[in-house]
Design a protein around this motif. Structure first.
Motif, PDB file in Angstrom:
ATOM      1  N   PRO A 167      62.830  29.080 -11.934  1.00 44.91           N
ATOM      2  CA  PRO A 167      62.252  29.075 -13.281  1.00 44.91           C
ATOM      3  C   PRO A 167      63.143  29.835 -14.247  1.00 44.91           C
ATOM      4  O   PRO A 167      63.985  30.646 -13.856  1.00 44.91           O
ATOM      5  N   ALA A 168      62.940  29.567 -15.522  1.00 43.20           N
ATOM      6  CA  ALA A 168      63.693  30.285 -16.557  1.00 43.20           C
ATOM      7  C   ALA A 168      63.113  31.667 -16.753  1.00 43.20           C
ATOM      8  O   ALA A 168      61.916  31.893 -16.576  1.00 43.20           O
ATOM      9  N   LYS A 169      63.999  32.609 -17.098  1.00 41.15           N
ATOM     10  CA  LYS A 169      63.565  33.971 -17.413  1.00 41.15           C
ATOM     11  C   LYS A 169      63.672  34.177 -18.925  1.00 41.15           C
ATOM     12  O   LYS A 169      64.514  33.563 -19.599  1.00 41.15           O
ATOM     13  N   ASP A 170      62.847  35.025 -19.422  1.00 40.63           N
ATOM     14  CA  ASP A 170      62.814  35.212 -20.868  1.00 40.63           C
ATOM     15  C   ASP A 170      64.144  35.707 -21.404  1.00 40.63           C
ATOM     16  O   ASP A 170      64.519  35.394 -22.537  1.00 40.63           O
ATOM     17  N   ASP A 171      64.842  36.512 -20.618  1.00 42.75           N
ATOM     18  CA  ASP A 171      66.066  37.106 -21.115  1.00 42.75           C
ATOM     19  C   ASP A 171      67.322  36.311 -20.712  1.00 42.75           C
ATOM     20  O   ASP A 171      68.435  36.788 -20.831  1.00 42.75           O
ATOM     21  N   LEU A 172      67.134  35.121 -20.182  1.00 40.95           N
ATOM     22  CA  LEU A 172      68.267  34.313 -19.735  1.00 40.95           C
ATOM     23  C   LEU A 172      68.507  33.159 -20.703  1.00 40.95           C
ATOM     24  O   LEU A 172      67.654  32.287 -20.863  1.00 40.95           O
ATOM     25  N   ASP A 173      69.641  33.214 -21.393  1.00 40.05           N
ATOM     26  CA  ASP A 173      70.079  32.073 -22.200  1.00 40.05           C
ATOM     27  C   ASP A 173      71.175  31.368 -21.389  1.00 40.05           C
ATOM     28  O   ASP A 173      72.346  31.700 -21.474  1.00 40.05           O
ATOM     29  N   MET A 174      70.733  30.461 -20.551  1.00 40.41           N
ATOM     30  CA  MET A 174      71.628  29.910 -19.540  1.00 40.41           C
ATOM     31  C   MET A 174      72.693  28.996 -20.158  1.00 40.41           C
ATOM     32  O   MET A 174      72.379  28.063 -20.873  1.00 40.41           O
ATOM     33  N   MET A 175      73.943  29.299 -19.879  1.00 45.28           N
ATOM     34  CA  MET A 175      75.062  28.510 -20.395  1.00 45.28           C
ATOM     35  C   MET A 175      75.714  27.664 -19.304  1.00 45.28           C
ATOM     36  O   MET A 175      76.032  26.506 -19.520  1.00 45.28           O
ATOM     37  N   ASP A 176      75.937  28.281 -18.148  1.00 42.42           N
ATOM     38  CA  ASP A 176      76.632  27.576 -17.069  1.00 42.42           C
ATOM     39  C   ASP A 176      76.296  28.280 -15.769  1.00 42.42           C
ATOM     40  O   ASP A 176      75.786  29.410 -15.765  1.00 42.42           O
ATOM     41  N   ALA A 177      76.558  27.603 -14.652  1.00 42.08           N
ATOM     42  CA  ALA A 177      76.268  28.192 -13.353  1.00 42.08           C
ATOM     43  C   ALA A 177      77.169  27.579 -12.299  1.00 42.08           C
ATOM     44  O   ALA A 177      77.704  26.491 -12.468  1.00 42.08           O
ATOM     45  N   ALA A 178      77.325  28.303 -11.180  1.00 40.04           N
ATOM     46  CA  ALA A 178      78.129  27.810 -10.075  1.00 40.04           C
ATOM     47  C   ALA A 178      77.704  28.501  -8.793  1.00 40.04           C
ATOM     48  O   ALA A 178      77.299  29.677  -8.809  1.00 40.04           O
ATOM     49  N   PHE A 179      77.760  27.769  -7.670  1.00 45.14           N
ATOM     50  CA  PHE A 179      77.462  28.326  -6.357  1.00 45.14           C
ATOM     51  C   PHE A 179      78.743  28.800  -5.706  1.00 45.14           C
ATOM     52  O   PHE A 179      79.784  28.128  -5.766  1.00 45.14           O
ATOM     53  N   ASP A 180      78.687  29.978  -5.054  1.00 40.93           N
ATOM     54  CA  ASP A 180      79.842  30.428  -4.289  1.00 40.93           C
ATOM     55  C   ASP A 180      79.732  29.940  -2.844  1.00 40.93           C
ATOM     56  O   ASP A 180      78.792  29.215  -2.485  1.00 40.93           O
ATOM     57  N   ALA A 181      80.687  30.312  -2.012  1.00 43.62           N
ATOM     58  CA  ALA A 181      80.733  29.819  -0.638  1.00 43.62           C
ATOM     59  C   ALA A 181      79.556  30.306   0.199  1.00 43.62           C
ATOM     60  O   ALA A 181      79.221  29.702   1.228  1.00 43.62           O
ATOM     61  N   ASP A 182      78.899  31.404  -0.218  1.00 41.87           N
ATOM     62  CA  ASP A 182      77.758  31.935   0.529  1.00 41.87           C
ATOM     63  C   ASP A 182      76.422  31.424   0.004  1.00 41.87           C
ATOM     64  O   ASP A 182      75.365  31.843   0.482  1.00 41.87           O
ATOM     65  N   GLY A 183      76.460  30.555  -1.006  1.00 39.34           N
ATOM     66  CA  GLY A 183      75.216  30.014  -1.547  1.00 39.34           C
ATOM     67  C   GLY A 183      74.609  30.825  -2.645  1.00 39.34           C
ATOM     68  O   GLY A 183      73.495  30.514  -3.102  1.00 39.34           O
ATOM     69  N   ASN A 184      75.273  31.877  -3.101  1.00 37.69           N
ATOM     70  CA  ASN A 184      74.766  32.650  -4.228  1.00 37.69           C
ATOM     71  C   ASN A 184      75.016  31.876  -5.528  1.00 37.69           C
ATOM     72  O   ASN A 184      76.064  31.231  -5.698  1.00 37.69           O
ATOM     73  N   LEU A 185      74.091  31.951  -6.444  1.00 36.77           N
ATOM     74  CA  LEU A 185      74.179  31.224  -7.699  1.00 36.77           C
ATOM     75  C   LEU A 185      74.574  32.192  -8.816  1.00 36.77           C
ATOM     76  O   LEU A 185      73.839  33.131  -9.131  1.00 36.77           O
ATOM     77  N   TRP A 186      75.742  31.952  -9.419  1.00 38.68           N
ATOM     78  CA  TRP A 186      76.263  32.789 -10.491  1.00 38.68           C
ATOM     79  C   TRP A 186      75.957  32.097 -11.816  1.00 38.68           C
ATOM     80  O   TRP A 186      76.234  30.904 -12.000  1.00 38.68           O
TER      81      TRP A 186
END
Length: 994
Positions: A167-186
């Motif tokens: 879900p979206a967070k109030d303080d997140l103005d999401m511009m872009d994202a990417a998964f790393d090799a361990d599955g973490n979402l940046w």
């Protein structure tokens, strides 16, 4: 030649191979390592490109202001949806490949649209997507995700719907994202530092040491993380959920970033165009924590537009850039070009062990650099047409019109000046031996070839000899070549060969010494000298190497040749056959401008044009370019991709390109369009196809992408098309289409059967009418023949008969002198002969069919007259059952028999002449035998040189397909035998006469 091949020993091979492997590791990539191709609007490319991606189908899909476009490596095709389907607006913003095939696109008005199998499907609230727009990114398993103000969603292929994952967070103005090799979402956020959502959690955590206002995040194969802000690009390494800066950031804005499979980094920037950072430069910057060194390419250097925006890498390793003017492709070249300054002409280069390149030229002072660093001048003037790498001193020797220079990593120092004025273009060559003696081609027409021993110039090859090219062998021998002459200088001794010794190249451009001899190239092509004999490189492809300006032998014995068409590698295994008598075809691969060779060499200047550097690379120099190749790391040829059948069209309609298509009876012609997603070598791809059921033979149609079949008969067919690469390898799979054409009404069997019956009736009626008319014409002709026979018998023969009686009476009248009576008697006999022959002709006119006895009667009548005239006995006999004879046989055989009988009665001087007709079943025989004086053997030969007219007899016998045999000897009489085969003698179907 054999000595040279034996000389390529194991030790030498291992040493050179090791050197080449070291060279491969020490030569960094540059922009010159890639062949750049710009596709502009005039080529069909879309403008204002907003995104591009390679789909699972292999094609490049491009979005922009004009919707969706597909590129196959040659042609751009605008996507045309079926009737009733459309994009909400022509401007598309984002694109990503769908793992199940097709592509996802977005616009600002609706939810994402899936373009698959030629259809558009737009997803809205009913399919789990309540908003609009969004930014795509992909997970490790290929799942497509999208970032929206509502949160993060991924597409579930099984449910065929978008599912919200975070879900979206109030303080997140999401511009872009990417998964790393361990599955973490940046996640990048506008105005604040990025955050990371650890694997298995749904709440983000802050990222330490990361800059604020990061708009884009890219994670490379190396694990390096690139954070792009509004005016900066940052370089980090990840340790768990923490980031560590590894190099200082760029202070410019980047639209896109891609880390390619080689570890090189590509960026697109509104101010710098395309920015290239080699893997080596990136590693060096990280080692020193410095700003990475980079190269750029802008519109002025050939980029398609001034603003480069999206960037992507395809499965072949090509890097694609989009701009407002089109798209650009960067393909790894076989040759790596070295970017030289503008205005340079007639390049002559030498490369040191540390990779430093020294370049002399006609138009600029000598320059040097370790590419891709900037070029520096070193105080050596222009007009430098000769450069040479002194391997012993690891220095470049450069000669220009002012003198001789030595250049190394410390700089350039003068060696010697010339005592006389040197014209532009001289000296043409410079080499040195292990004793540090330097040899120059003539600096004037009166100087000859000279050497510098450190203190003075010495004449080596005196004038009027004018060598124009030189080389040094492993045995320290100096080889020089001029017009029609070859010299070898070893230990002060000069050995010369000329065209009288078998030298073919009158104007030499290159000498490549090998053990025991040398390879020689020039205006006549390539030849090999084994120390005793000159042999041209023959074979059907030898003309492609006229002229040859550069030659080198690599560590495996392959021969490299530089010519106007490019640089070729001739396989070592095919060289002996090409040099042998007869000249077998040899195997080679030619590299041209599409492989990174920059233009063509000058056959008259800066020779040779192919050189080896200290690190083992081969360098090709042209009039204005320089490029190198590592022979130890040649690219592996790829099999062409499988073609795709695009459309099927007739004159009436367009059919879907399914696996099968059916044409109705009115569709006699069909067009089948096909292509292949060959993003690397599309222009070099050609096709072959066949239509089984019509022909099983493959037809090679070059790069044509359409097959046309006209007047196609009804039936079932299978269309097959295959793609073929430059090396002749065909695609592993052929595209197949089952095609059926139904018969038209007039092509059905029952229609043809019904139409055939009236045709048979017409044929029968025509036959009846024709036969009746033929019988009528034959009856008319027979009546005419009978009338002619009656007229001849009743008029001409009767008058001849009366004349004969008169002549006979005069011959018996004593009132005439004896010699007159003798003449009258002869005239009587001749008239009687004419009457007999006339009667035979009447019989032939009136006779409706020969019973086989007419010939017998004719011979009997003639024999009676001849025996009365010549007082000799005549015997006529018939054997077998007489049968009707063919008219032509009757005529010719009668003339043969009469001629033979007359000859026998007139010339034999015997007592009896016997004639026999034998009606055998397999042949008709005629025999004429006399007991006279006979003939000599030479008179009975095939030439018929005798006195009995045998030439005419043989000709008549030959006309009826028979055989004539004459048997005679002096004093033994003569036998004449004629044999005519039954099929040529008897009437067809004739039986013996009753």
């Amino acid at each position: 030649m054999r000595e040279w091949f034996r000389g390529m020993g194991r030790a030498g091979l291992i040493a050179v191979a090791a050197l080449l492997l070291c060279a491969a590791a020490s030569a960094p990539d540059t922009l010159g390592s890639y062949q750049h191709t710009a596709f502009l609007k005039k080529d069909g490319a879309p403008g204002d490109v907003a995104g591009l991606v390679q789909g699972r189908d292999g094609f490049l899909w491009i979005i922009g202001t004009k919707g969706l476009t597909r590129f196959d490596g040659v042609s751009f095709t605008a996507f045309e949806p079926p009737a009733g389907e459309r994009f909400e607006q022509a401007q598309l913003d984002r694109i990503v490949a769908a793992p199940g095939g097709g592509v996802w696109v977005t616009n600002i008005r609706t939810g994402p649209s899936l373009v698959r199998h030629g259809h558009i499907e737009t997803f809205g609230p009913a399919q789990g997507f309540p908003g609009r727009g969004g930014r795509f990114f992909t997970a490790r398993d290929g799942t497509v995700w999208i970032a929206t103000p509502d949160g993060y969603r991924s597409f579930d292929e099984a449910r065929h719907a978008w599912v919200r994952r975070l879900p979206a967070k109030d303080d997140l103005d999401m511009m872009d994202a990417a998964f790393d090799a361990d599955g973490n979402l940046w996640i990048a956020r506008a105005g604040v530092a990025p955050v990371v959502v650890p694997e298995g959690r749904d709440s983000p955590v802050d990222v330490a040491h990361a800059s604020a206002d990061i708009r884009k995040i890219r994670i490379g194969r190396s694990g390096r993380m690139y954070l792009m802000g509004t005016d900066s690009v940052h370089f980090f390494r990840r340790e768990g959920l923490s980031l560590t800066e590894t190099a200082l950031p760029f202070d410019f804005h980047a639209f896109g970033l891609c880390e390619d499979r080689e570890g090189n980094v590509w960026l697109t920037s509104p101010t710098n165009g395309v920015v290239f950072i080699s893997r080596a430069a990136m590693q060096a910057a990280e080692d020193r924590h410095a700003v990475p060194a980079y190269e750029t390419m802008r519109k002025a250097e050939g980029l398609s537009g001034g603003v480069a925006w999206p960037i992507a890498e395809d499965t072949d390793g090509n890097v694609w850039i989009g701009s407002e003017g089109g798209i650009d492709r960067f393909t790894r070249s076989v040759f790596t070009q070295v970017r030289l300054p503008e205005g340079i002409h007639e390049v002559s280069a030498a490369v040191l062990k540390n990779g430093e390149v020294w370049v002399a030229s006609e138009t600029r002072p000598a320059i040097h650099a370790v590419p891709p660093a900037s070029w520096q001048e070193a105080g050596i003037g222009k007009h430098g047409f000769a450069a040479f790498l002194d391997r012993h001193a690891d220095a470049a020797l450069i000669a220009n019109t002012t003198g001789l220079w030595r250049a190394d990593e410390r700089g350039a120092t003068p060696v010697a000046t010339f005592a006389e004025r040197v014209g532009v273009g001289r000296p043409a060559c410079v080499v040195s031996d292990a004793k540090e003696r330097i040899y120059l081609c003539p600096i004037s027409d009166t100087s000859g070839a000279v050497s510098w021993d450190g203190t003075a110039w010495n004449t080596v090859i005196p004038p009027p000899a004018l060598p124009r090219v030189a080389a040094v062998g492993d045995d320290d021998a100096i080889w020089m070549g001029g017009v029609g002459s070859l010299w070898k200088v070893l230990d002060g001794k000069v050995t010369a060969w000329t065209t009288r010794d078998g030298l073919h190249n009158r104007a030499m451009s290159v000498i490549a010494p090998v053990r025991g001899g040398a390879w020689i190239g020039g205006e006549s092509g390539i030849e090999f000298f084994d120390g005793h004999r000159f042999t041209m490189l023959r074979g059907s492809e030898a003309e492609a190497f006229v002229p040859t300006t550069g030659l080198l032998v690599d560590s495996t014995g392959n021969l490299w040749a530089h010519t106007l068409g490019g640089v070729a590698r001739i396989d070592a295994a095919s060289i002996p056959g090409a040099l042998a008598s007869g000249g077998k075809p040899f195997t080679y691969r030619m590299f041209d401008e599409s492989d990174g060779v920059p233009g063509a060499p000058d056959p008259d200047r800066t020779l040779p044009t192919l050189r080896a550097s200290a690190d083992g690379r081969l360098w090709a120099q042209t009039t204005a370019g320089l490029a190198w190749i590592d022979p130890a790391s040649m690219p592996v040829s790829r099999k062409p991709v499988s073609p795709v059948i695009e459309t099927i069209a007739t004159s009436q309609r367009r059919l879907p390109a399914n696996e099968a298509a059916t044409l109705d009876g009115t569709e006699r012609s069909v067009r089948i369009a096909y292509t292949a997603p060959a993003l690397s070598d599309g222009p070099h791809l050609h096709y072959r196809y066949r239509l089984r059921g019509l022909s099983d033979t493959w037809e090679d149609v070059g790069n044509r992408r359409e097959a046309v079949f006209t007047n196609l008969p009804p039936g079932a067919y299978t269309f097959e098309v295959a793609a073929v690469g430059q090396d002749g390898a065909a695609s592993e799979r052929v595209a197949t289409l089952r095609l059926t054409r139904d018969p038209a009404l007039h092509e059905t069997w029952w229609f043809r059967a019904l139409a055939f019956l009236p045709l048979l009736g017409l044929i029968w009626l025509w036959q009846r009418i024709h036969a009746r008319n033929l019988r009528r014409r034959l009856k008319i002709r027979a009546d005419e023949r009978d009338a002619v026979a009656r007229d001849i018998h009743d008029t001409l023969l009767q008058r001849f008969h009366g004349l004969t009686l008169t002549l006979q009476a005069w011959a018996a009248d004593d009132r005439f002198p004896a010699f007159w009576r003798k003449e009258l008697d002869d005239m009587t006999l001749q008239a009687r002969d004419a009457i007999v022959e006339g009667r035979q002709r009447i019989l032939s006119l009136r006779r409706s069919g020969d019973t086989g006895l007419a010939l017998y009667d004719d011979l009997a009548a003639e024999g009676s007259l001849l025996q009365q005239r010549h007082a000799m006995a005549f015997v006529l006999d018939a054997k077998g059952e007489p049968r009707p004879l063919r008219p032509e046989c009757t005529y010719e055989l009668r003339q043969i028999a009469l001629e033979g009988m007359r000859n026998a009665f007139t010339h034999a001087k015997g007592t009896t002449v016997s004639v026999t007709l034998n009606y055998a079943s397999d042949a008709l025989w005629l025999s004429i035998v006399d007991d006279g004086i006979g003939m000599p053997a030479e008179a009975t030969g095939t030439t018929g040189a005798g006195r009995f007219g045998l030439v005419g007899l043989r000709e008549r016998v030959a006309r009826v397909g028979g055989v004539l045999n004459v048997d005679s000897a002096p004093g033994e009489g003569t036998e004449l035998h004629v044999k005519i085969p039954a099929r040529r003698a008897y009437m067809r179907g004739a039986s013996p006469a009753a």
